[in-house]
Design a protein around this motif. Structure first.
Motif, PDB file in Angstrom:
ATOM      1  N   GLY A  88       0.831  -1.193   0.000  1.00  0.00           N
ATOM      2  CA  GLY A  88       0.000   0.000   0.000  1.00  0.00           C
ATOM      3  C   GLY A  88       0.860   1.234   0.000  1.00  0.00           C
ATOM      4  N   SER A  89       0.238   2.356   0.343  1.00  0.00           N
ATOM      5  CA  SER A  89       0.951   3.626   0.365  1.00  0.00           C
ATOM      6  C   SER A  89       1.810   3.694   1.610  1.00  0.00           C
ATOM      7  CB  SER A  89      -0.051   4.785   0.347  1.00  0.00           C
ATOM      8  OG  SER A  89       0.627   6.014   0.425  1.00  0.00           O
ATOM      9  N   GLY A  90       3.111   3.824   1.387  1.00  0.00           N
ATOM     10  CA  GLY A  90       4.031   3.891   2.511  1.00  0.00           C
ATOM     11  C   GLY A  90       5.387   4.345   2.052  1.00  0.00           C
ATOM     12  N   THR A  91       6.374   4.200   2.919  1.00  0.00           N
ATOM     13  CA  THR A  91       7.729   4.649   2.602  1.00  0.00           C
ATOM     14  C   THR A  91       8.729   3.501   2.599  1.00  0.00           C
ATOM     15  OG1 THR A  91       8.131   5.134   4.937  1.00  0.00           O
ATOM     16  CG2 THR A  91       7.302   6.934   3.583  1.00  0.00           C
ATOM     17  N   GLU A  92       8.354   2.318   3.072  1.00  0.00           N
ATOM     18  CA  GLU A  92       9.290   1.209   3.154  1.00  0.00           C
ATOM     19  C   GLU A  92       9.190   0.349   1.892  1.00  0.00           C
ATOM     20  OE1 GLU A  92      10.610  -2.402   6.161  1.00  0.00           O
ATOM     21  OE2 GLU A  92       9.002  -1.009   6.691  1.00  0.00           O
ATOM     22  N   PHE A  93      10.347   0.072   1.287  1.00  0.00           N
ATOM     23  CA  PHE A  93      10.414  -0.670   0.031  1.00  0.00           C
ATOM     24  C   PHE A  93       9.901  -2.093   0.213  1.00  0.00           C
ATOM     25  CE2 PHE A  93      12.741  -3.547  -2.772  1.00  0.00           C
ATOM     26  CZ  PHE A  93      12.426  -3.006  -4.002  1.00  0.00           C
ATOM     27  N   SER A  94       9.080  -2.548  -0.760  1.00  0.00           N
ATOM     28  CA  SER A  94       8.557  -3.902  -0.716  1.00  0.00           C
ATOM     29  C   SER A  94       9.051  -4.724  -1.902  1.00  0.00           C
ATOM     30  CB  SER A  94       7.025  -3.894  -0.713  1.00  0.00           C
ATOM     31  OG  SER A  94       6.513  -5.202  -0.779  1.00  0.00           O
ATOM     32  N   GLY A  95       9.003  -4.159  -3.119  1.00  0.00           N
ATOM     33  CA  GLY A  95       9.442  -4.903  -4.288  1.00  0.00           C
ATOM     34  C   GLY A  95       9.209  -4.106  -5.560  1.00  0.00           C
TER      35      GLY A  95
END
Length: 427
Positions: free
Chosen positions: A186-193
């Motif tokens: 979702g909307s955030g600042t931490e990288f997921s992929g």
């Protein structure tokens, strides 16, 4: 006794002084007056300084709640204090309360300050403290008031959280901004992929180096900023073993309550939403919440727990009240089938559940030895319990004994990895 009465010392002094004066007049011997003067003077002074007011006793503990192992000074206010010279206090000692001095008897002159006794509490719960008998003495020990009973004041004693710390993430955060990252994209600042571009993706999310290398548009995904929902379930259906207080041997309920307090404090401190469910008398429920005020509410609810110590209906149905995705800690000795059944139902629904075994080590010598009837019955009960725990573990529910710091780290890591996989929930 609610009025001032003459002390035996004053009565003796008056009797001896009166006999001496009568004898001196009757026999014409002034020597008798000299001999009775040491009794006459205190008798006259005691009668002159007779208290005229009725005192009122007001206990003054100075605190509203305590933690296990803490103490307080048992204060007392005497209103009005006119004519009061000496105060004697005898404190009662209820279970799990220690006194200083150990006898609980203190006394002293009021002009030097009200004599105080130290009171310490050694176990969580609602403890009646401050019950005592108070006697007041007037000037020259002429008149006495009391002893008068002062009722106890019930003070909530919060459990001392067991030593606990965890560096593991909660596997299924669900809420609004908190300390633990969400598994949801979702909307955030931490990288997921990074994935391929799809309709509705923001243009600013396009990762141009990867897009140029692959020949198709690629976008960066991030983790939603959500916090963890944690439900702590406390089994208070029974208490096994004898509690020796905060510094003595711990019963199963002591381990349960202190571990629940430690878990709740840890998760609240890191920003998770924490709820509480108490299985047993009162059936207390605390909804999910955060903050210091919510932590005090959780600790106060734990302090009000009273063990049921009764046989639990094996066919009873328990609903733990789990709503939404959250981590469930079940703290229990796991000796009652309804608790095991309710836990298994949560596991079948796909809820991440961690069972923390708070039975602890039980000494068979307390039951008369391993070959006694009670010892044999307990060993058979342990076999049945181990069978239930094995079946629960077979469903994928981890069962770990309470060991303090790091108790649930490995389990949470495994649950977090499992949460990344597709799940099939039983309805």
């Amino acid at each position: 006794m609610t009025r001032w009465v003459a002390t035996p010392a004053l009565a003796r002094a008056c009797a001896v002084a009166a006999a001496g004066l009568v004898g001196a007049v009757a026999l014409g011997s002034p020597v008798l007056v000299v001999l009775t003067a040491p009794f006459l003077v205190p008798a006259v002074l005691g009668l002159v300084h007779r208290p005229r007011t009725t005192p009122r006793l007001v206990p003054d503990l100075g605190v509203q709640r305590l933690h296990e192992g803490q103490g307080l000074a048992s204060g007392l206010v005497v209103e009005p204090a006119d004519g009061v010279e000496h105060v004697t206090r005898v404190l009662e000692r209820p279970p799990y309360v220690v006194l200083s001095p150990p006898s609980g008897v203190v006394g002293g002159l009021l002009r030097d300050g009200m004599p105080e006794a130290g009171i310490g509490v050694t176990r969580w719960g609602r403890r009646p403290v401050g019950a005592e008998q108070v006697a007041l003495t007037g000037a020259w020990a002429g008149f006495r008031w009391g002893p008068r009973a002062v009722p106890a004041v019930t003070v909530p004693v919060l459990p001392q959280p067991a030593a606990f710390d965890s560096r593991a993430e909660a596997p299924q955060p669900d809420g609004l901004v908190g300390a633990h990252r969400s598994r949801r994209v979702g909307s955030g600042t931490e990288f997921s992929g990074i994935r391929g571009f799809a309709a509705g993706d923001r243009l600013r999310r396009i990762h141009w180096p990867v897009s140029l290398r692959t020949g198709s548009l690629q976008v960066v995904t991030t983790r939603a900023e959500q916090d963890s929902g944690v439900l702590v379930v406390v089994d208070a259906f029974r208490e096994l073993g004898h509690s020796g207080g905060v510094d003595g041997p711990a019963s199963s309920l002591d381990l349960t309550v202190r571990a629940a307090s430690a878990l709740a404090e840890h998760h609240v401190r890191v920003g998770d939403r924490v709820g509480l469910r108490v299985l047993g008398p009162g059936d207390a429920r605390v909804p999910l919440g955060t903050g210091t005020r919510h932590l005090h509410r959780l600790a106060g609810t734990l302090a009000r727990i009273v063990p049921a110590n009764r046989q639990v209906d094996e066919d009873a149905a328990l609903e733990l009240g789990v709503q939404g995705d959250c981590v469930v800690y079940v703290l229990s000795p796991m000796l009652d089938a309804p608790v095991v059944t309710a836990t298994a139902m949560l596991v079948r629904r796909g809820v991440p559940v961690i069972v923390i075994d708070t039975l602890g080590e039980r000494d068979l010598d307390e039951l008369g030895g391993p070959r006694s009837r009670a010892g044999l019955a307990w060993r058979m009960r342990r076999v049945e319990r181990d069978n239930l725990l094995d079946r629960l573990a077979g469903l994928g529910c981890p069962v770990v004994p309470w060991r303090g710091p790091g108790t649930v780290d490995d389990v949470l890591h495994r649950l977090a990895r499992r949460a990344q996989q597709p799940r099939v929930r039983a309805r």
